[in-house]
Design a protein around this motif. Structure first.
Motif, PDB file in Angstrom:
ATOM      1  N   ASP A   1      -6.495   7.177   4.230  1.00  0.00           N
ATOM      2  CA  ASP A   1      -6.990   7.540   2.894  1.00  0.00           C
ATOM      3  C   ASP A   1      -7.721   6.390   2.204  1.00  0.00           C
ATOM      4  O   ASP A   1      -8.311   6.571   1.143  1.00  0.00           O
ATOM      5  CB  ASP A   1      -5.825   7.980   1.991  1.00  0.00           C
ATOM      6  CG  ASP A   1      -5.347   9.383   2.342  1.00  0.00           C
ATOM      7  OD1 ASP A   1      -5.960  10.004   3.233  1.00  0.00           O
ATOM      8  OD2 ASP A   1      -4.353   9.829   1.731  1.00  0.00           O
ATOM      9  N   VAL A   2      -7.629   5.191   2.793  1.00  0.00           N
ATOM     10  CA  VAL A   2      -8.281   4.043   2.157  1.00  0.00           C
ATOM     11  C   VAL A   2      -9.778   4.103   2.441  1.00  0.00           C
ATOM     12  O   VAL A   2     -10.190   4.316   3.580  1.00  0.00           O
ATOM     13  CB  VAL A   2      -7.669   2.725   2.684  1.00  0.00           C
ATOM     14  CG1 VAL A   2      -8.452   1.520   2.177  1.00  0.00           C
ATOM     15  CG2 VAL A   2      -6.206   2.631   2.268  1.00  0.00           C
TER      16      VAL A   2
ATOM     17  N   TYR B   1      -8.353   0.681  -1.892  1.00  0.00           N
ATOM     18  CA  TYR B   1      -8.675   1.768  -2.817  1.00  0.00           C
ATOM     19  C   TYR B   1      -8.840   3.063  -2.038  1.00  0.00           C
ATOM     20  O   TYR B   1      -9.499   3.067  -0.993  1.00  0.00           O
ATOM     21  CB  TYR B   1      -9.998   1.499  -3.541  1.00  0.00           C
ATOM     22  CG  TYR B   1     -10.016   0.319  -4.476  1.00  0.00           C
ATOM     23  CD1 TYR B   1      -9.889  -0.989  -3.986  1.00  0.00           C
ATOM     24  CD2 TYR B   1     -10.201   0.493  -5.832  1.00  0.00           C
ATOM     25  CE1 TYR B   1      -9.929  -2.068  -4.843  1.00  0.00           C
ATOM     26  CE2 TYR B   1     -10.244  -0.596  -6.703  1.00  0.00           C
ATOM     27  CZ  TYR B   1     -10.104  -1.876  -6.199  1.00  0.00           C
ATOM     28  OH  TYR B   1     -10.142  -2.951  -7.046  1.00  0.00           O
ATOM     29  N   THR B   2      -8.316   4.149  -2.567  1.00  0.00           N
ATOM     30  CA  THR B   2      -8.582   5.476  -2.000  1.00  0.00           C
ATOM     31  C   THR B   2      -9.792   6.057  -2.737  1.00  0.00           C
ATOM     32  O   THR B   2     -10.235   5.506  -3.761  1.00  0.00           O
ATOM     33  CB  THR B   2      -7.389   6.420  -2.222  1.00  0.00           C
ATOM     34  OG1 THR B   2      -7.201   6.552  -3.637  1.00  0.00           O
ATOM     35  CG2 THR B   2      -6.120   5.881  -1.581  1.00  0.00           C
TER      36      THR B   2
ATOM     37  N   ARG C   1       0.841  -1.194   0.000  1.00  0.00           N
ATOM     38  CA  ARG C   1       0.000   0.000   0.000  1.00  0.00           C
ATOM     39  C   ARG C   1       0.882   1.252   0.000  1.00  0.00           C
ATOM     40  O   ARG C   1       1.902   1.292   0.678  1.00  0.00           O
ATOM     41  CB  ARG C   1      -0.874  -0.005   1.265  1.00  0.00           C
ATOM     42  CG  ARG C   1      -1.937   1.064   1.275  1.00  0.00           C
ATOM     43  CD  ARG C   1      -2.754   0.995   2.540  1.00  0.00           C
ATOM     44  NE  ARG C   1      -1.924   1.314   3.700  1.00  0.00           N
ATOM     45  CZ  ARG C   1      -2.156   0.869   4.931  1.00  0.00           C
ATOM     46  NH1 ARG C   1      -3.170   0.067   5.173  1.00  0.00           N
ATOM     47  NH2 ARG C   1      -1.360   1.213   5.924  1.00  0.00           N
TER      48      ARG C   1
ATOM     49  N   ALA D   1      -0.676   4.574   0.080  1.00  0.00           N
ATOM     50  CA  ALA D   1      -1.379   5.705   0.693  1.00  0.00           C
ATOM     51  C   ALA D   1      -1.519   5.431   2.191  1.00  0.00           C
ATOM     52  O   ALA D   1      -1.535   4.274   2.601  1.00  0.00           O
ATOM     53  CB  ALA D   1      -2.753   5.862   0.061  1.00  0.00           C
TER      54      ALA D   1
ATOM     55  N   THR E   1      -3.541   5.549  -6.368  1.00  0.00           N
ATOM     56  CA  THR E   1      -2.793   5.966  -5.184  1.00  0.00           C
ATOM     57  C   THR E   1      -2.796   4.926  -4.050  1.00  0.00           C
ATOM     58  O   THR E   1      -1.836   4.844  -3.295  1.00  0.00           O
ATOM     59  CB  THR E   1      -3.345   7.304  -4.635  1.00  0.00           C
ATOM     60  OG1 THR E   1      -4.743   7.148  -4.368  1.00  0.00           O
ATOM     61  CG2 THR E   1      -3.150   8.427  -5.635  1.00  0.00           C
ATOM     62  N   GLY E   2      -3.848   4.124  -3.918  1.00  0.00           N
ATOM     63  CA  GLY E   2      -3.921   3.153  -2.822  1.00  0.00           C
ATOM     64  C   GLY E   2      -2.885   2.052  -2.991  1.00  0.00           C
ATOM     65  O   GLY E   2      -2.064   1.795  -2.110  1.00  0.00           O
TER      66      GLY E   2
END
Ligand code: ADP
Ligand code: K
Length: 408
Positions: free
Chosen positions: A61-62, A80-81, A55, A57, A268-269
């Motif tokens: 943020d997830v 996932y963000t 990961r 992020a 981003t995640g």
């Protein structure tokens, strides 16, 4: 690309370490031209660092987590963000629009909802497009049929094997394609052939298009056929940069099949640089003169792990499917058994089903064995089973390959 590399370096961890080892200090050190010199990420890396070692992020943020279907035995979880969910909805809305779905559309979504990305991906994409989505998920054929007759959806989404199952179940209750309202189908999550497309279109009375994706990269929406993509799938190349490599890991030229590798440019995640998918396909340019300028890919012939190697000959189950379904007597249900009980003499056994119970088994088996020998160069044992006897995919992905090993 540069932003991705900066993001990976800032996050630290496995991918950052490998980048530093290959001399990369910052994003501006690498351009697309140098991408092929950077290290790969593999499914094994995700397994080794399960659940969230890759990961990038912060945990805060997830916003959600999905997982692979675990087709290869071990599960991979993907964080996932909100930004990733946004990218996913956008590529899915694009895929649906390219397939001819509009704001007036009603999407009957029979992909499974849950950890699996199929249901959620189509769901968000349809909403982003402004269509309506019916989250039926898989299973429950009676409900599927009732909703289809009552609400008259124009779009169906599910695995190709489930599409066949639905079509056959409807037919057995006396409902034929012309009584359904379906216009377009988006099918994916497992390999399927042109022959299977013909079967599905005939059973359900729609135009069947191919949608591809994998959880690690985002889920469905990595690539999708559109009405004007001439049989190939448009890759969402602005988000998922494709490469194709040979067994030696080196890039192969456009148009030549090899293993698909994706770099997530915007995620981003769980951003991945050069992720080896294990899926085999070829990538080529856009339709000449088309407004769609991103590259396309062929259907996925299979995943490298599903390749059967029988006495030195390599075959994918989908290649067997193509030969079988070319024969008008054969129904779209089959099983491929890799029989290694006698390790000195591995056999490929193929179970098929005819449309008609009156089919002569000996003749059909002989004809199919000859066709497989001629087209694929493999000798195999074909066995015909009575109609309805080969297991159906009653919700998600079909299991077409069975392996019998020594001692089983
Ligand atoms: P799993 O690897 O456990 O099945 P996923 O649910 O993420 O996990 O499925 C992604 C895989 O499904 C892809 O890597 C590919 O092998 C297969 N797949 C997805 N869409 C297609 C398609 N349209 N054609 C062929 N194979 C597909
Ligand atoms: K709408």
């Amino acid at each position: 690309m540069q932003r991705l590399v900066d993001r990976l370096l800032a996050a630290g961890g496995v991918q950052a370490g490998r980048l530093r080892d290959s001399g990369v200090r910052r994003g501006s050190d690498v351009g697309l031209d140098e991408l092929h010199q950077l290290p790969f990420v593999t499914k094994q890396d995700l397994w080794d660092h399960y659940p969230f070692g890759l990961r990038a992020a912060p945990e805060t943020d997830v916003v959600c987590i999905h997982g692979t279907s675990g087709t290869l035995g071990r599960q991979t979880l993907v964080p996932y963000t909100a930004h990733d969910m946004d990218v996913w909805s956008e590529v899915m809305a694009r895929a649906l629009a390219g397939a001819g779905v509009t704001r007036r559309g009603l999407v009957h979504n029979a992909f499974g909802y849950g950890l699996f990305t199929g249901g959620q991906g189509l769901h968000q994409g349809a909403m982003r497009l402004g269509a309506s989505v019916l989250p039926v998920s898989g299973g429950g054929t009676d409900l599927q049929l009732r909703l289809m007759l009552d609400l008259r959806p124009d779009v169906l989404c599910c695995t190709p094997s489930y599409a066949i199952y639905l079509g056959e179940s409807f037919r057995s209750t006396g409902i034929t394609a012309d009584q359904l309202s379906l216009r377009i189908g988006l099918f994916g999550a497992e390999p399927w052939t042109e022959q299977m497309r013909i079967e599905i279109e005939r059973l359900l009375g729609l135009r069947a298009l191919n949608i591809y994706g994998l959880t690690e990269i985002i889920g469905p929406g990595v690539a999708c056929e559109s009405l004007d993509s001439e049989g190939l799938l448009n890759i969402a190349e602005d988000h998922f940069y494709p490469e194709v490599i040979g067994t030696d890991g080196e890039p192969v030229p456009d148009g030549e099949p090899g293993e698909l590798v994706f770099t997530t440019l915007t995620k981003t995640g769980l951003p991945l640089l050069r992720y080896r998918t294990g899926d085999v396909a070829a990538v080529c340019g856009p339709v000449p003169g088309s407004a769609r300028t991103l590259r396309r890919m062929t259907r996925v012939i299979g995943r490298s792990d599903d390749m059967l190697i029988i006495r030195g000959v390599n075959v994918f189950p989908a290649e067997v499917e193509a030969v079988l379904l070319e024969d008008d007597r054969v129904a779209p249900h089959y099983l491929v058994v890799e029989d290694r009980r006698d390790s000195s003499r591995p056999e490929l056994r193929i179970a098929v089903e005819p449309y008609s119970a009156a089919e002569d088994a000996a003749v059909l088996e002989r004809d199919l064995a000859a066709a497989l020998q001629q087209r694929l160069g493999i000798t195999c044992v074909v066995r015909m089973f009575a109609p309805g006897h080969i297991p159906r995919a009653t919700s998600g992905k079909a299991r077409r390959v069975v392996r019998w090993n020594h001692g089983v």
